[in-house]
Write a protein that holds these residues in place. Sequence first.
Motif, short mmCIF file in Angstrom:
data_model
loop_
_atom_site.label_atom_id
_atom_site.label_comp_id
_atom_site.label_asym_id
_atom_site.label_seq_id
_atom_site.Cartn_x
_atom_site.Cartn_y
_atom_site.Cartn_z
N ALA A 135 31.70 31.33 43.14
CA ALA A 135 31.93 32.58 42.77
C ALA A 135 31.96 33.57 43.83
CB ALA A 135 30.57 33.11 41.90
N GLU A 136 31.20 33.40 44.79
CA GLU A 136 31.05 34.55 45.88
C GLU A 136 32.43 34.17 46.74
OE1 GLU A 136 28.48 35.90 49.68
OE2 GLU A 136 27.68 34.37 48.42
N GLN A 137 32.91 32.97 46.88
CA GLN A 137 34.08 32.58 47.70
C GLN A 137 35.21 33.36 47.03
OE1 GLN A 137 33.87 28.31 48.29
NE2 GLN A 137 32.64 28.21 49.96
N THR A 138 35.30 33.00 45.75
CA THR A 138 36.37 33.56 45.00
C THR A 138 36.59 35.05 44.85
OG1 THR A 138 36.25 31.73 43.34
CG2 THR A 138 37.60 33.26 42.80
N PHE A 139 35.29 35.54 44.79
CA PHE A 139 35.47 37.22 44.75
C PHE A 139 35.90 37.66 46.16
CE2 PHE A 139 32.22 36.87 41.15
CZ PHE A 139 33.17 37.25 40.17
N LYS A 140 35.46 37.11 47.20
CA LYS A 140 35.81 37.57 48.44
C LYS A 140 37.22 37.19 48.99
CE LYS A 140 31.03 37.77 50.63
NZ LYS A 140 30.30 37.18 51.63
N LYS A 141 37.72 36.13 48.33
CA LYS A 141 39.16 35.95 48.50
C LYS A 141 39.89 37.00 47.94
CE LYS A 141 39.37 31.15 48.95
NZ LYS A 141 39.90 29.66 48.30
N VAL A 142 39.61 37.26 46.47
CA VAL A 142 40.23 38.46 45.86
C VAL A 142 40.28 39.88 46.84
CG1 VAL A 142 40.39 39.85 43.94
CG2 VAL A 142 39.69 37.48 43.64
N LEU A 143 38.99 39.94 47.33
CA LEU A 143 38.92 41.27 47.99
C LEU A 143 39.73 41.19 49.30
CD1 LEU A 143 34.98 41.75 47.60
CD2 LEU A 143 37.10 43.41 46.77
N GLU A 144 39.83 40.17 50.02
CA GLU A 144 40.71 39.84 51.08
C GLU A 144 42.30 40.27 50.82
OE1 GLU A 144 40.00 36.08 53.00
OE2 GLU A 144 37.96 36.37 53.28
N SER A 145 42.64 39.61 49.72
CA SER A 145 44.01 39.58 49.16
C SER A 145 44.38 40.90 48.55
CB SER A 145 44.35 38.56 48.24
OG SER A 145 44.12 37.19 49.07
N TYR A 146 43.47 41.35 47.80
CA TYR A 146 43.91 42.59 46.72
C TYR A 146 43.22 43.65 47.12
CZ TYR A 146 46.23 38.82 44.52
OH TYR A 146 47.05 37.61 44.00
N SER A 147 42.85 43.91 48.42
CA SER A 147 41.68 45.16 48.76
C SER A 147 42.62 46.67 48.49
CB SER A 147 40.96 45.27 49.99
OG SER A 147 42.32 45.03 51.04
N SER A 148 43.82 46.42 48.46
CA SER A 148 44.58 47.74 48.43
C SER A 148 44.93 48.12 46.93
CB SER A 148 46.14 47.62 49.08
OG SER A 148 46.86 46.33 48.57
N ASP A 149 44.84 47.27 45.97
CA ASP A 149 44.99 47.32 44.55
C ASP A 149 43.37 47.69 44.05
OD1 ASP A 149 45.20 47.45 41.91
OD2 ASP A 149 45.82 45.41 41.81
N ARG A 150 43.25 49.27 43.89
CA ARG A 150 41.99 49.83 43.36
C ARG A 150 41.29 48.68 42.22
NH1 ARG A 150 39.90 53.08 46.67
NH2 ARG A 150 38.45 54.07 45.11
N LYS A 151 42.13 48.66 41.09
CA LYS A 151 41.46 48.07 40.15
C LYS A 151 40.97 46.58 40.17
CE LYS A 151 41.46 47.13 35.46
NZ LYS A 151 40.02 46.22 35.48
N THR A 152 41.82 45.76 41.07
CA THR A 152 41.59 44.40 41.20
C THR A 152 40.24 44.51 42.39
OG1 THR A 152 43.83 43.92 40.94
CG2 THR A 152 42.27 42.14 42.05
N CYS A 153 40.31 45.36 43.13
CA CYS A 153 39.22 45.41 44.10
C CYS A 153 37.73 45.68 43.36
CB CYS A 153 39.46 46.45 45.32
SG CYS A 153 38.30 46.76 46.40
N ALA A 154 38.01 46.71 42.66
CA ALA A 154 36.91 47.28 41.75
C ALA A 154 36.21 45.89 40.97
CB ALA A 154 37.07 48.43 40.90
N ASP A 155 37.12 45.28 40.40
CA ASP A 155 36.59 44.08 39.59
C ASP A 155 36.04 42.96 40.22
OD1 ASP A 155 37.81 45.18 37.35
OD2 ASP A 155 39.75 44.17 37.25
#
Length: 94
Positions: free
Chosen positions: A17-37
């Motif tokens: 879970a942690e690895q997946t959330f961090k991958k999302v943050l690396e890839s989509y940190s510019s998208d505020r909604k995805t980053c917030a999720d």
Amino acid sequence: MVEIGDIYLKRLDYTLAEQTFKKVLESYSSDRKTCADAVNGLINLFKAQLQPDRVEEILTQYDCAEFSKDQQEEIYYQAAFDPYVDSAYTQAIP
């Protein structure tokens, strides 16, 4: 991808879970909604692991979640209060 992290979290597979959330943050940190999720997913993960200290580092690193100081304090409070209410009061006070 945030949903996949949520599934891992529900399965209590905290590492994936942690690895997946961090991958999302690396890839989509510019998208505020995805980053917030993804940040909220990490917060839920750290709450489940009774590690509220790790929440603060995530919130300072990613401002997309827009957490107030009151909400941050609530996380610390709930981390101690929830185990106490669940009759696991020996975990509530480290």
